[in-house]
Every structure is written in C-alpha cells, then in structure tokens.
Design a protein around this motif. Sequence first.
Motif, PDB file in Angstrom:
ATOM      1  N   ILE A 128       0.820  -1.211   0.000  1.00 27.17           N
ATOM      2  CA  ILE A 128       0.000   0.000   0.000  1.00 27.17           C
ATOM      3  C   ILE A 128       0.855   1.263   0.000  1.00 27.17           C
ATOM      4  O   ILE A 128       2.060   1.221   0.222  1.00 27.17           O
ATOM      5  CB  ILE A 128      -0.963   0.010   1.198  1.00 27.17           C
ATOM      6  N   GLY A 129       0.189   2.388  -0.243  1.00 19.56           N
ATOM      7  CA  GLY A 129       0.882   3.671  -0.290  1.00 19.56           C
ATOM      8  C   GLY A 129       1.782   3.756  -1.511  1.00 19.56           C
ATOM      9  O   GLY A 129       1.440   3.285  -2.591  1.00 19.56           O
ATOM     10  N   THR A 130       2.958   4.329  -1.326  1.00 19.55           N
ATOM     11  CA  THR A 130       3.904   4.478  -2.435  1.00 19.55           C
ATOM     12  C   THR A 130       4.892   3.322  -2.516  1.00 19.55           C
ATOM     13  O   THR A 130       5.821   3.354  -3.316  1.00 19.55           O
ATOM     14  CB  THR A 130       4.688   5.793  -2.282  1.00 19.55           C
ATOM     15  N   ASP A 131       4.692   2.308  -1.692  1.00 18.89           N
ATOM     16  CA  ASP A 131       5.622   1.169  -1.646  1.00 18.89           C
ATOM     17  C   ASP A 131       5.506   0.349  -2.929  1.00 18.89           C
ATOM     18  O   ASP A 131       4.457  -0.212  -3.229  1.00 18.89           O
ATOM     19  CB  ASP A 131       5.315   0.298  -0.433  1.00 18.89           C
ATOM     20  N   ALA A 132       6.601   0.300  -3.695  1.00 20.58           N
ATOM     21  CA  ALA A 132       6.608  -0.430  -4.963  1.00 20.58           C
ATOM     22  C   ALA A 132       7.361  -1.750  -4.868  1.00 20.58           C
ATOM     23  O   ALA A 132       7.595  -2.401  -5.888  1.00 20.58           O
ATOM     24  CB  ALA A 132       7.237   0.443  -6.057  1.00 20.58           C
ATOM     25  N   HIS A 133       7.748  -2.165  -3.660  1.00 23.71           N
ATOM     26  CA  HIS A 133       8.552  -3.376  -3.480  1.00 23.71           C
ATOM     27  C   HIS A 133       7.622  -4.564  -3.204  1.00 23.71           C
ATOM     28  O   HIS A 133       7.139  -4.733  -2.080  1.00 23.71           O
ATOM     29  CB  HIS A 133       9.537  -3.202  -2.332  1.00 23.71           C
ATOM     30  N   THR A 134       7.387  -5.364  -4.228  1.00 20.79           N
ATOM     31  CA  THR A 134       6.460  -6.486  -4.088  1.00 20.79           C
ATOM     32  C   THR A 134       7.148  -7.783  -3.684  1.00 20.79           C
ATOM     33  O   THR A 134       6.489  -8.817  -3.577  1.00 20.79           O
ATOM     34  CB  THR A 134       5.711  -6.737  -5.411  1.00 20.79           C
ATOM     35  N   VAL A 135       8.454  -7.741  -3.435  1.00 21.15           N
ATOM     36  CA  VAL A 135       9.155  -8.988  -3.136  1.00 21.15           C
ATOM     37  C   VAL A 135       8.575  -9.670  -1.912  1.00 21.15           C
ATOM     38  O   VAL A 135       8.476 -10.906  -1.864  1.00 21.15           O
ATOM     39  CB  VAL A 135      10.675  -8.719  -2.955  1.00 21.15           C
ATOM     40  N   VAL A 190       9.308  -0.278   2.309  1.00 23.69           N
ATOM     41  CA  VAL A 190       9.809   1.089   2.443  1.00 23.69           C
ATOM     42  C   VAL A 190       9.481   1.610   3.836  1.00 23.69           C
ATOM     43  O   VAL A 190       8.314   1.611   4.256  1.00 23.69           O
ATOM     44  CB  VAL A 190       9.199   2.008   1.380  1.00 23.69           C
ATOM     45  N   THR A 191      10.515   2.054   4.570  1.00 26.30           N
ATOM     46  CA  THR A 191      10.316   2.454   5.971  1.00 26.30           C
ATOM     47  C   THR A 191      10.802   3.865   6.272  1.00 26.30           C
ATOM     48  O   THR A 191      10.807   4.264   7.437  1.00 26.30           O
ATOM     49  CB  THR A 191      11.047   1.469   6.897  1.00 26.30           C
ATOM     50  N   GLN A 192      11.226   4.622   5.254  1.00 23.57           N
ATOM     51  CA  GLN A 192      11.686   5.978   5.507  1.00 23.57           C
ATOM     52  C   GLN A 192      10.599   6.782   6.198  1.00 23.57           C
ATOM     53  O   GLN A 192       9.440   6.735   5.821  1.00 23.57           O
ATOM     54  CB  GLN A 192      12.090   6.677   4.196  1.00 23.57           C
ATOM     55  N   ARG A 193      11.026   7.513   7.247  1.00 20.22           N
ATOM     56  CA  ARG A 193      10.115   8.352   8.034  1.00 20.22           C
ATOM     57  C   ARG A 193       8.927   7.554   8.549  1.00 20.22           C
ATOM     58  O   ARG A 193       7.800   8.065   8.663  1.00 20.22           O
ATOM     59  CB  ARG A 193       9.646   9.556   7.213  1.00 20.22           C
ATOM     60  N   ASP A 194       9.170   6.285   8.860  1.00 23.86           N
ATOM     61  CA  ASP A 194       8.141   5.395   9.417  1.00 23.86           C
ATOM     62  C   ASP A 194       6.921   5.273   8.508  1.00 23.86           C
ATOM     63  O   ASP A 194       5.782   5.136   8.977  1.00 23.86           O
ATOM     64  CB  ASP A 194       7.703   5.873  10.805  1.00 23.86           C
ATOM     65  N   HIS A 198       2.797   4.455   9.375  1.00 31.52           N
ATOM     66  CA  HIS A 198       1.701   5.361   9.021  1.00 31.52           C
ATOM     67  C   HIS A 198       0.730   4.691   8.049  1.00 31.52           C
ATOM     68  O   HIS A 198      -0.497   4.797   8.215  1.00 31.52           O
ATOM     69  CB  HIS A 198       2.257   6.644   8.408  1.00 31.52           C
ATOM     70  N   ASN A 199       1.269   4.000   7.041  1.00 30.79           N
ATOM     71  CA  ASN A 199       0.413   3.343   6.059  1.00 30.79           C
ATOM     72  C   ASN A 199      -0.439   2.251   6.693  1.00 30.79           C
ATOM     73  O   ASN A 199      -1.623   2.100   6.385  1.00 30.79           O
ATOM     74  CB  ASN A 199       1.256   2.749   4.935  1.00 30.79           C
ATOM     75  N   THR A 200       0.162   1.466   7.564  1.00 31.02           N
ATOM     76  CA  THR A 200      -0.564   0.370   8.201  1.00 31.02           C
ATOM     77  C   THR A 200      -1.649   0.897   9.127  1.00 31.02           C
ATOM     78  O   THR A 200      -2.769   0.367   9.161  1.00 31.02           O
ATOM     79  CB  THR A 200       0.404  -0.532   8.981  1.00 31.02           C
ATOM     80  N   THR A 201      -1.345   1.944   9.880  1.00 28.48           N
ATOM     81  CA  THR A 201      -2.344   2.546  10.761  1.00 28.48           C
ATOM     82  C   THR A 201      -3.504   3.123   9.964  1.00 28.48           C
ATOM     83  O   THR A 201      -4.679   2.970  10.336  1.00 28.48           O
ATOM     84  CB  THR A 201      -1.697   3.650  11.615  1.00 28.48           C
ATOM     85  N   ARG A 225      11.003  -4.468   8.771  1.00 23.81           N
ATOM     86  CA  ARG A 225      11.241  -3.486   9.828  1.00 23.81           C
ATOM     87  C   ARG A 225      10.096  -3.393  10.832  1.00 23.81           C
ATOM     88  O   ARG A 225      10.096  -2.504  11.682  1.00 23.81           O
ATOM     89  CB  ARG A 225      11.495  -2.113   9.209  1.00 23.81           C
ATOM     90  N   PHE A 226       9.142  -4.285  10.742  1.00 24.45           N
ATOM     91  CA  PHE A 226       8.045  -4.255  11.700  1.00 24.45           C
ATOM     92  C   PHE A 226       8.457  -4.894  13.022  1.00 24.45           C
ATOM     93  O   PHE A 226       9.232  -5.855  13.058  1.00 24.45           O
ATOM     94  CB  PHE A 226       6.828  -5.018  11.160  1.00 24.45           C
ATOM     95  N   ASP A 227       7.903  -4.366  14.117  1.00 22.29           N
ATOM     96  CA  ASP A 227       8.018  -4.994  15.425  1.00 22.29           C
ATOM     97  C   ASP A 227       6.805  -5.901  15.593  1.00 22.29           C
ATOM     98  O   ASP A 227       5.659  -5.439  15.574  1.00 22.29           O
ATOM     99  CB  ASP A 227       8.042  -3.918  16.524  1.00 22.29           C
ATOM    100  N   GLU A 228       7.036  -7.190  15.753  1.00 19.98           N
ATOM    101  CA  GLU A 228       5.928  -8.139  15.826  1.00 19.98           C
ATOM    102  C   GLU A 228       5.031  -7.900  17.038  1.00 19.98           C
ATOM    103  O   GLU A 228       3.900  -8.383  17.080  1.00 19.98           O
ATOM    104  CB  GLU A 228       6.466  -9.572  15.835  1.00 19.98           C
TER     105      GLU A 228
END
Length: 270
Positions: A128-135, A190-194, A198-201, A225-228
């Motif tokens: 979601i958002g601007t994240d283009a990394h589908t790996v 993508v985790t720049q500036r968290d 923000h996208n997940t929330t 980069r998520f905290d489980e």
Amino acid sequence: MSSEAMSAYHGHGEPAAGKRIVRPYGDTTGDGMVQLSFTLPVPHDKRAEGAALQLAAKMGLEPAMVVHAKAMGPSFTFFVVYGSVHHLVDLSAVDVVEREYPLLSAKEVNGAIKSRLRRPLVVVGACIGTDAHTVGIDAILNIKGFAGEKGLEYYSEIRVVNLGAQVLVPDLVERARAERADAVLVSQVVTQRDAHLHNTTEMSAAFREAYPTGKRPLLVAGGPRFDERAAEKLGVDRVFGKGTTPGEVASYLVHALLPPTNPLRERKSA
C-alpha cells in the motif's frame, strides 16, 4: 563489570537468582565485544574517524576501534567500529511474540479449510501507499513462494487476489469488500520516516470505518522493519517480521479464521 553484575553472570549464561544473564562475545566468552556500522554526515578524514570513536564511546563501546571507514560521496562516511560493551542481557526478561499455533503442511491447511470452512478461504494482498517493493507480498502469495515453500496460490483451498504495488488504501478496502475477503495481507518494505507504520495505521482505520464491528477481514501486516509486538498499536490482528514463510502465514490463517475442531465429531466421523 560491577560486583553485582559479576555475581549474576557466570560466563556461560547459567541461571542466577531467577535470571539468565548473557553478554556478547567476540574472542572469548563474555568479553562483551560487538561490531556495529553507521554513517556520519562528514567527509572522510582523521577527524571523522575521531568522531566515530567518540560516538562509539557514548554508546557504551569502550575501548573501541574503527575497523573500516569509507567515503560515501564527498560529505558522508560509512564506519564499522569494534569494541567492548559492559551491558548484560537477562534472557528471562526478553519480550517476544511466540507462535501460539502449530505449523501445518499444505495438505493439512487445505483439509482444515475444506472441512471447517466448507468454501475457499479468500486472501487479498497488496503493497500500500507508495511502496513499490512487491518482493515481500509475492514471497507469501505467489506460487513460487519463499525459502523452499510454495506460496498461498499453491493451496487449493485458498483463493488469492494479489493487487501488487502502490495500492491506495480506499482501493484496497473496496476490493476486499468486492472479493468478500477473509483476510487482507499488507506488505511494507519502504520504511523511511516510518512510512510503513503510518500506512498500516491508515489501512487499519479505514477497514474499521468501512466494516461493521466484528465483520471486517483479518488484517495482517508484514515486512522486515516491523516490530511483531506492535499489532495492537497498529490496529491489525498480526504482524510478521523478516524471514516469515508462506507456511507460517497459512497456518496462522487457519488458527485465526477457522472455527475450532470438534473432537467428538471427529471421533464419530472416524
């Protein structure tokens, strides 16, 4: 090391007063040696290396040495420092998310869905958002899978809708409703500036608004980069970190979505 720490630490991590204390080691057990890397916004020269050592000392590495320094363009320097820390780790106080469900084979997952849900389980996935990394999402959903395991498309009783990258949250909600999704899987690399937080929330809030209480699909977020432990804070049902395999996700979906088995019914059917 302080006398209190010495009394708690025995060199091999044996229990002491209900604790299990360990320290890092590099050359000999318990020597506290660690290696870390960082970048400073300064040109590479002797002063920069001195700044790196000062930072290492403030972080508790003493003595420390710069074992690698490389200019990253004209105004930045990348460092690797090596030194000793005096901190102790109490393993008995470590807070992690333990897996509370069994790992199932693909056959077991399909069998559970077929017998207990009696229809295909619908999973919608996206970045979601601007994240283009589908790996990440592809590793879980695509049939090729990850780490030697086939993705959820391989499971005959799971219907997968992979929306790909840069999906807007309103579009994800709309598609989940149209597909009558049982679960929504969101990957964020993508985790720049968290951005991942923000996208997940935003995504979880949108689903809560769009669905009646208790009717929304299961929400699962994943990425390196998520905290489980942050699932509740982010408003999702589960967070998966790096190294998660399709089998773990499939097993969780069975655990979280399917009604529990009835042992009496199973004995009668046997």
